[in-house]
Design an enzyme around this catalytic site. Structure first.
Site, short mmCIF file in Angstrom:
data_model
loop_
_atom_site.label_atom_id
_atom_site.label_comp_id
_atom_site.label_asym_id
_atom_site.label_seq_id
_atom_site.Cartn_x
_atom_site.Cartn_y
_atom_site.Cartn_z
N ASP A 37 0.28 -1.32 -0.17
CA ASP A 37 0.16 0.28 0.06
C ASP A 37 0.50 0.82 -0.11
O ASP A 37 2.33 0.77 0.87
CB ASP A 37 -1.24 -0.22 1.41
CG ASP A 37 -2.29 0.42 0.92
OD1 ASP A 37 -2.07 1.61 -0.08
OD2 ASP A 37 -3.10 0.87 2.20
N ASN A 39 1.61 3.18 -2.81
CA ASN A 39 2.21 3.99 -4.25
C ASN A 39 1.40 5.48 -4.41
O ASN A 39 2.27 5.68 -5.19
CB ASN A 39 1.38 3.23 -5.54
CG ASN A 39 1.52 1.51 -4.75
OD1 ASN A 39 2.88 1.39 -4.26
ND2 ASN A 39 1.74 0.39 -5.63
N TRP A 42 2.99 7.92 -2.55
CA TRP A 42 4.21 7.94 -3.03
C TRP A 42 4.58 9.26 -3.60
O TRP A 42 5.51 9.54 -4.08
CB TRP A 42 4.86 6.96 -3.23
CG TRP A 42 6.48 6.66 -3.44
CD1 TRP A 42 7.45 6.17 -2.92
CD2 TRP A 42 7.18 6.88 -4.44
NE1 TRP A 42 8.65 6.69 -3.07
CE2 TRP A 42 8.28 6.58 -4.43
CE3 TRP A 42 6.65 6.50 -6.45
CZ2 TRP A 42 9.32 6.80 -5.56
CZ3 TRP A 42 7.17 6.89 -7.24
CH2 TRP A 42 9.07 6.84 -6.94
N HIS A 54 2.82 3.05 -8.49
CA HIS A 54 2.92 2.07 -9.06
C HIS A 54 3.62 1.17 -10.34
O HIS A 54 4.11 -0.31 -9.89
CB HIS A 54 1.19 1.44 -10.08
CG HIS A 54 -0.39 1.91 -9.73
ND1 HIS A 54 -0.22 1.98 -8.00
CD2 HIS A 54 -1.04 2.29 -10.25
CE1 HIS A 54 -1.37 2.19 -7.79
NE2 HIS A 54 -1.62 2.23 -8.34
N THR A 83 -10.95 -7.02 -4.69
CA THR A 83 -12.17 -6.99 -6.33
C THR A 83 -12.70 -5.74 -5.81
O THR A 83 -13.54 -5.35 -7.35
CB THR A 83 -12.70 -7.70 -5.78
OG1 THR A 83 -12.60 -7.65 -4.77
CG2 THR A 83 -12.98 -9.22 -5.64
N TRP A 86 -11.45 -2.25 -8.78
CA TRP A 86 -11.75 -1.69 -10.04
C TRP A 86 -12.73 -0.51 -9.94
O TRP A 86 -13.12 -0.09 -11.20
CB TRP A 86 -12.86 -3.24 -10.63
CG TRP A 86 -12.97 -4.65 -10.24
CD1 TRP A 86 -12.56 -5.51 -10.18
CD2 TRP A 86 -12.13 -4.90 -11.56
NE1 TRP A 86 -12.34 -6.32 -10.48
CE2 TRP A 86 -11.39 -5.95 -11.72
CE3 TRP A 86 -11.70 -4.15 -13.06
CZ2 TRP A 86 -10.99 -7.07 -12.70
CZ3 TRP A 86 -10.96 -5.17 -13.98
CH2 TRP A 86 -9.97 -6.18 -14.25
N ARG A 88 -11.69 2.32 -9.67
CA ARG A 88 -10.84 3.03 -9.54
C ARG A 88 -10.77 3.82 -10.82
O ARG A 88 -11.15 2.96 -11.45
CB ARG A 88 -9.35 2.13 -9.03
CG ARG A 88 -8.91 2.38 -7.67
CD ARG A 88 -7.57 1.68 -7.39
NE ARG A 88 -7.32 1.82 -6.13
CZ ARG A 88 -6.25 2.37 -5.27
NH1 ARG A 88 -5.21 2.11 -5.82
NH2 ARG A 88 -6.31 1.68 -4.67
N LEU A 148 10.73 -21.18 -5.02
CA LEU A 148 10.19 -19.86 -4.18
C LEU A 148 8.39 -20.14 -4.33
O LEU A 148 9.13 -19.63 -5.76
CB LEU A 148 10.41 -18.13 -3.80
CG LEU A 148 9.53 -17.53 -3.13
CD1 LEU A 148 9.31 -17.38 -2.16
CD2 LEU A 148 10.04 -15.86 -3.45
N ARG A 205 2.02 -5.17 6.07
CA ARG A 205 1.13 -4.05 5.61
C ARG A 205 1.70 -2.73 5.77
O ARG A 205 2.22 -2.52 6.61
CB ARG A 205 -0.28 -3.82 6.38
CG ARG A 205 -1.34 -2.74 5.06
CD ARG A 205 -2.88 -3.08 5.47
NE ARG A 205 -3.07 -1.39 4.31
CZ ARG A 205 -4.34 -2.18 3.83
NH1 ARG A 205 -5.19 -2.30 4.36
NH2 ARG A 205 -4.86 -0.90 2.44
N ARG A 211 -5.53 -2.05 8.68
CA ARG A 211 -6.54 -3.39 8.05
C ARG A 211 -6.57 -3.91 7.41
O ARG A 211 -5.23 -4.20 6.90
CB ARG A 211 -7.90 -1.61 7.82
CG ARG A 211 -7.67 -1.30 6.60
CD ARG A 211 -8.83 -0.49 5.88
NE ARG A 211 -7.95 0.57 5.10
CZ ARG A 211 -7.99 1.89 5.27
NH1 ARG A 211 -8.18 2.53 6.59
NH2 ARG A 211 -7.42 2.98 3.74
C1 FPP Z 1 -2.46 0.29 -3.11
O1 FPP Z 1 -1.86 1.48 -2.96
C2 FPP Z 1 -1.42 -0.64 -3.49
C3 FPP Z 1 -2.61 -1.21 -5.61
C4 FPP Z 1 -3.78 -1.26 -4.91
C5 FPP Z 1 -1.52 -2.11 -5.91
C6 FPP Z 1 -0.26 -2.80 -5.87
C7 FPP Z 1 0.16 -3.41 -7.27
C8 FPP Z 1 1.43 -2.78 -7.37
C9 FPP Z 1 2.42 -2.70 -6.16
C10 FPP Z 1 3.24 -3.34 -7.52
C11 FPP Z 1 2.04 -5.21 -8.78
C12 FPP Z 1 3.54 -5.60 -9.65
C13 FPP Z 1 2.67 -6.50 -10.57
C14 FPP Z 1 3.79 -7.58 -10.89
C15 FPP Z 1 1.59 -7.30 -10.41
P1 FPP Z 1 -2.39 2.71 -3.76
O2 FPP Z 1 -2.28 3.18 -4.72
O3 FPP Z 1 -4.19 2.41 -3.47
O4 FPP Z 1 -1.75 4.04 -2.61
P2 FPP Z 1 -2.55 4.68 -2.05
O5 FPP Z 1 -3.46 4.32 -0.87
O6 FPP Z 1 -1.49 6.05 -0.97
O7 FPP Z 1 -2.99 5.72 -2.99
#
Ligand code: FPP
Length: 260
Positions: A37, A39, A42, A54, A83, A86, A88, A148, A205, A211
């Protein structure tokens, strides 16, 4: 385990330096599950679009898969798309759906070299065809790898998983293949998408959220939780090892008494 790390470093492929005291072989978690969580935050902090977060998050996946493999973790489950995701904006969903292909294409030689197997949990049929194809091909290509298991939770929702398991069990009972008395916790385990995997020992997390967000609700019953404020793109090998070390200092009692 440490020998493995150092021999890999010697080959010059992985420059990870781990002090002997950091993570010992004792009580190494077999299965680590991560809710990745932060991205979006960031990216926002850097005035970048969310998808840049992402993309950076995908690089973190690579780093963490490497370190998990290096220290001998057996299963790493990563919550990549729920699920609920979607909801977003379409452009963000499209980007997230393109990540498995991007990741698996570029990481495949290393996955094979490291003997890593790709798996997924979630509703595969609900994924766009390109995403499904990338995952199917990677699962097929790595199916004989014995190291792994890198398990992506894609289009995954724990409640939906449990509902499906219940329905499948009810059909079996209806068909006379199972009696009501035979339905116990083990039966439910067997009907979940994780039936072939051990339960997670450690859940991480990132980003300060505390959560479960519909993630492995059944499987996490006795899992140790570890939360950090670090945003997923900033999460690194050191933070991962810190979480593993914290896990090793926990006393898991499974409802019993200390020392049992
Ligand atoms: C939640 O953070 C993150 C996601 C919904 C996507 C997570 C996906 C990746 C880390 C990359 C996955 C890689 C592969 C190869 C499948 P958020 O975007 O909701 O962040 P925020 O809460 O800060 O808005």
């Amino acid at each position: 385990m440490l020998k493995k790390l150092f021999s890999k470093s010697k080959k010059g492929k992985h420059s990870l330096e781990v002090k002997e005291s950091l993570v010992s072989n004792e009580c190494l978690p077999s299965h680590i599950a991560i809710i990745m969580d932060g991205n979006g935050r960031w990216a926002k902090k850097r005035a970048m679009p969310r998808i840049a977060g992402h993309h950076e998050g995908m690089q973190t996946v690579r780093r963490i898969a490497r370190v998990a493999d290096d220290i001998g973790i057996k299963v790493l489950t990563l919550y990549a798309f729920s699920t609920e995701n979607w909801k977003r904006p379409k452009s963000e969903v499209d980007y997230l759906m393109s990540l498995p292909q991007m990741f698996l294409n570029s990481f495949m030689p290393e996955l094979m070299e490291r003997n890593i197997r790709i798996e997924m949990i979630g509703d595969k049929e609900g994924l766009p065809s390109n995403t499904k194809k990338a995952l199917n091909e990677a699962m097929e290509k790595t199916k004989n790898n014995t190291g792994l298991i890198l398990n992506f939770a894609m289009n995954y929702g724990s409640r939906a998983e449990i509902v499906k398991a219940m329905k499948d069990i009810m059909v079996e009972v209806d068909d006379g293949k199972l009696t009501l008395d035979q339905v116990d916790e083990k039966t439910i385990d067997q009907y979940l998408l994780t039936s072939t995997l051990p339960e997670p020992d450690l859940l991480i997390r990132t980003s300060g959220e505390v959560r479960l967000s519909n993630f492995m609700l059944w499987q996490l019953a006795y899992t140790e939780f570890w939360f950090t404020d670090i945003l997923w793109p900033d999460f690194n090998q050191d933070t991962f090892l810190e979480a593993v070390r914290a896990y090793q200092q926990r006393n898991r009692r499974y409802g019993g008494l200390k020392g049992e």
